[in-house]
Design an enzyme around this catalytic site. Structure first.
Site, PDB file in Angstrom:
ATOM      1  N   ASP A 279     -37.313 -19.740  -2.569  1.00 46.15           N
ATOM      2  CA  ASP A 279     -38.543 -19.038  -2.499  1.00 46.15           C
ATOM      3  C   ASP A 279     -39.010 -19.406  -3.923  1.00 46.15           C
ATOM      4  OD1 ASP A 279     -40.629 -17.262  -2.137  1.00 46.15           O
ATOM      5  OD2 ASP A 279     -39.313 -16.120  -1.073  1.00 46.15           O
TER       6      ASP A 279
ATOM      7  N   ASP B 246     -23.362  -6.856  -1.973  1.00 47.36           N
ATOM      8  CA  ASP B 246     -23.169  -6.667  -3.349  1.00 47.36           C
ATOM      9  C   ASP B 246     -21.780  -6.768  -3.580  1.00 47.36           C
ATOM     10  OD1 ASP B 246     -22.864  -5.692  -5.832  1.00 47.36           O
ATOM     11  OD2 ASP B 246     -22.720  -3.762  -5.365  1.00 47.36           O
TER      12      ASP B 246
ATOM     13  N   HIS C 295     -39.210  -9.622   4.203  1.00 52.76           N
ATOM     14  CA  HIS C 295     -39.338  -8.275   3.278  1.00 52.76           C
ATOM     15  C   HIS C 295     -40.569  -7.492   3.018  1.00 52.76           C
ATOM     16  CE1 HIS C 295     -41.001 -11.752   1.367  1.00 52.76           C
ATOM     17  NE2 HIS C 295     -41.247 -11.275   0.244  1.00 52.76           N
ATOM     18  N   ASP C 296     -41.676  -8.151   3.677  1.00 55.13           N
ATOM     19  CA  ASP C 296     -42.890  -7.606   3.523  1.00 55.13           C
ATOM     20  C   ASP C 296     -43.366  -6.729   4.956  1.00 55.13           C
ATOM     21  OD1 ASP C 296     -43.211  -8.653   0.934  1.00 55.13           O
ATOM     22  OD2 ASP C 296     -44.307 -10.484   1.925  1.00 55.13           O
TER      23      ASP C 296
ATOM     24  N   ASP D 224     -44.492 -19.035  -2.006  1.00 54.35           N
ATOM     25  CA  ASP D 224     -45.154 -17.807  -1.974  1.00 54.35           C
ATOM     26  C   ASP D 224     -46.709 -17.917  -2.076  1.00 54.35           C
ATOM     27  OD1 ASP D 224     -44.469 -14.919  -2.483  1.00 54.35           O
ATOM     28  OD2 ASP D 224     -45.924 -14.977  -4.088  1.00 54.35           O
TER      29      ASP D 224
ATOM     30  N   ASP E 112     -22.188  -2.953  -8.416  1.00 51.81           N
ATOM     31  CA  ASP E 112     -23.420  -2.413  -9.040  1.00 51.81           C
ATOM     32  C   ASP E 112     -24.460  -1.871  -8.284  1.00 51.81           C
ATOM     33  OD1 ASP E 112     -24.731  -4.535  -8.382  1.00 51.81           O
ATOM     34  OD2 ASP E 112     -25.317  -5.249 -10.305  1.00 51.81           O
TER      35      ASP E 112
ATOM     36  N   ASP F 241     -25.942  -9.757  -4.572  1.00 51.04           N
ATOM     37  CA  ASP F 241     -25.818 -10.872  -5.488  1.00 51.04           C
ATOM     38  C   ASP F 241     -25.482 -11.932  -4.687  1.00 51.04           C
ATOM     39  OD1 ASP F 241     -23.105 -10.184  -5.241  1.00 51.04           O
ATOM     40  OD2 ASP F 241     -23.067  -8.724  -6.843  1.00 51.04           O
TER      41      ASP F 241
END
Ligand code: NOJ
Length: 563
Positions: free
Chosen positions: A99, A22, A327-328, A195, A26, A30
């Site tokens: 992606d 980050d 990420h899954d 995807d 926040d 990013d």
């Protein structure tokens, strides 16, 4: 060797931007954060960066619900920043793939907003609308159809109700998608991770699916995982997007349920579809009949049978991708390794096992540090839609709350999504704000800064594995032979290319093990390339003709083949 595409010797690194770094405090990662960490990736030696979605999105599925394919979500930055990041990736000799989620959009995408405006909308047919839904269950537990009160019709969504499925039967949909992909290539991106791309062709009759005993919803898989026009669409997309374009690209299709035979067709270069696919056989080996949250132990023999099958199946035609984490998926060191006493050793052993197969390895952020699952103490801490929906449904159907928590702790996608652990400072150096998801408390010891200069660390080991792939042609091209297929503790194989042979031995357990190999003499003068016994641990005696392996030991030997 020059007739082998560049990506056969490449290693890909996946960034899930929300949790990588980050830069604006926040609490959400990013593009600025990624830019600031690019040298870390260059130092690791990876060739390709795969960026999970950064497009504008309501974030119902953290970006896999895209509301504008041709911009950057303000959460992550701007298009100008993206261009700067792409240039900086290229300056470091790496490539960047995006992606793309082409099976569905967000319900807030202007295409769907228009489609939803009524049955006469010119874009009505861009999505799947029906007066009566079929019985399919979505991947996020709920029914795959949602009623649109305005028109009294239902729309199809294989994922959440905020992810309506595009209707690829409509040529306008396909042309709009191809134009969008060309637009990104014109900006300089080097390819795409696509995807659930095997779901874009559906049986237009949308027949009901089989309903498992005791359940109310059906499995529509046979009607959309390998639909009648899937090869036609992929070939058309390849032609329309890449045809006549100068440059070298990479396309990876995520394909749940894909078989080896199908994958061979998808990745046969002569057919012009995709370069490689993500298959799911190995990551399903510890699922029970109830699916991924029905947690079962791994039988190593089944893993050998599965990987062996894929290695053989794509040996002559096509190409494998190799992955543990993304990420899954839960973190591999917690899943099939040991995230306690043997965390470092097991992370290294599992990495060596995977990376020395034939195929293109993918590293998911933090895997190269041996990051672990998060110690969730309650279901209240879960934020991912898949885990939340699973837990709600399981509790409603009477499951024990402790069992549900255990399942989510083992399998929930939030495990992979906790912030990247950069150092032992506040919030692991991920943010100076409040992280959107808590940092794993083990960051004080498990972090990049602590491992950067230590060749014995998990990070040092991944660096070495990347280097081996870049420097040893046998790692890239060698034939694959599985050894000891019936042993439940040792994973062993050889690779052979021209006059070089590699032997890979991995003890996939916390107990001493014995590898019994034929013709062991051949390896007497071999060079140790990686791993080997740790002199600080008790040595393991073994009978003549076998090799003793310490707990979670990996050993990689290279020899020159005579004659
Ligand atoms: C697969 C992605 O990897 C996953 O994160 C997402 O939820 C679904 N596809 C839906 O896009």
């Amino acid at each position: 060797m020059s007739d082998h595409p560049w990506w056969t010797s490449a290693v890909v690194y996946q960034i899930w931007p929300r949790s990588f770094a980050d830069s604006d405090s926040d609490g959400i990662g990013d593009l600025g954060g990624i830019l600031a960490r690019l040298d870390y990736l260059a130092d690791l030696g990876v060739d390709v960066v795969w960026l999970s979605p950064v497009y504008p999105s309501p974030q119902d599925d953290f970006g896999y619900d895209i509301s504008d394919y041709q911009d950057i979500d303000p959460l992550y930055g701007t298009l100008a920043q993206f261009d700067g990041l792409l240039a900086a990736v290229h300056e470091r000799g790496m490539r960047l793939i995006l992606d793309v989620v082409l099976n569905h959009t967000s319900d807030e995408h202007p295409w769907f907003v228009e489609s939803r405006s009524g049955p006469d909308s010119p874009k009505r047919d861009w999505y799947w609308w029906r007066q009566r839904p079929n019985n399919w269950r979505s991947f996020f537990s709920e029914p795959a159809w949602t009623l649109d009160a305005g028109s009294g019709e239902y729309y199809l969504h294989l994922f959440s109700a905020k992810q309506p499925d595009l209707n690829w039967e409509n040529p306008q949909v396909r042309q709009a998608i191809y134009a969008m992909l060309r637009w990104w290539l014109d900006r300089g991106v080097d390819g795409f991770r696509m995807d659930v791309i095997n779901m874009i062709s559906k049986d237009p009759a949308l027949p009901d699916g089989w309903v498992p005993p005791g359940e109310s919803l059906g499995h529509g898989f046979p009607h959309f995982l390998y639909g009648p026009r899937i090869h036609e669409y992929l070939q058309e997309m390849h032609r329309e997007v890449f045809g006549g374009r100068e440059g070298t690209f990479l396309t990876v299709g995520e394909m749940p349920g894909v078989s080896v035979e199908q994958a061979r067709r998808y990745t046969d270069p002569a057919r012009g579809e995709v370069d490689m696919v993500f298959q799911f056989d190995h990551v399903g080996l510890d699922h029970g009949p109830g699916g991924k949250y029905d947690v079962r132990p791994l039988d190593l023999r089944a893993l050998k049978a599965s990987f062996g099958h894929w290695q053989r199946g794509l040996a002559e035609v096509g190409w494998n991708s190799l992955y543990w984490d993304n990420h899954d998926q839960p973190r591999i060191v917690s899943r099939w390794g040991d995230d306690g006493e043997h965390r470092t050793r097991s992370a290294k052993a599992l990495a060596a096992l995977l990376h020395l197969h034939r195929g293109t390895p993918f590293i998911y952020q933090g895997e190269e540090l041996g990051m672990t699952n998060y110690p969730f103490a309650s279901l209240e801490e879960i934020v991912d839609i898949e885990g939340l929906n699973y837990a709600r449904e399981a509790l409603q159907s009477g499951a024990d709350a402790c069992d549900v928590l255990d399942a989510v702790r083992a399998r929930g996608r939030d495990n992979a999504r906790t912030p990247m652990q950069w150092d032992d400072g506040p919030d692991a150096g991920f943010t100076t704000g409040t992280p959107w998801l808590p940092v794993n408390p083990n960051y004080t010891t498990v972090n990049a800064a602590a491992q950067r200069d230590d060749p014995e660390s998990v990070l040092g080991h991944y660096r070495r594995l990347v280097e081996l792939r870049h420097t040893l042609p046998v790692v890239v091209h060698g034939d694959f032979t599985m050894l000891m297929p019936d042993d439940a503790q040792v994973y062993a194989f050889t690779r052979r290319w021209q006059d070089t042979e590699l032997l890979v031995l991995v003890n996939v357990s916390g107990e001493p093990a014995t590898a019994v190999l034929g013709e062991l003499d051949r390896w007497t003068d071999a060079e140790l390339m990686l791993g080997g016994p740790d002199p600080t641990l008790p040595s393991v005696d073994s009978p003549a003709g076998s090799v003793g392996l310490q707990p979670w030991e990996h050993r990689v030997l290279r020899r020159v083949v005579d004659g």
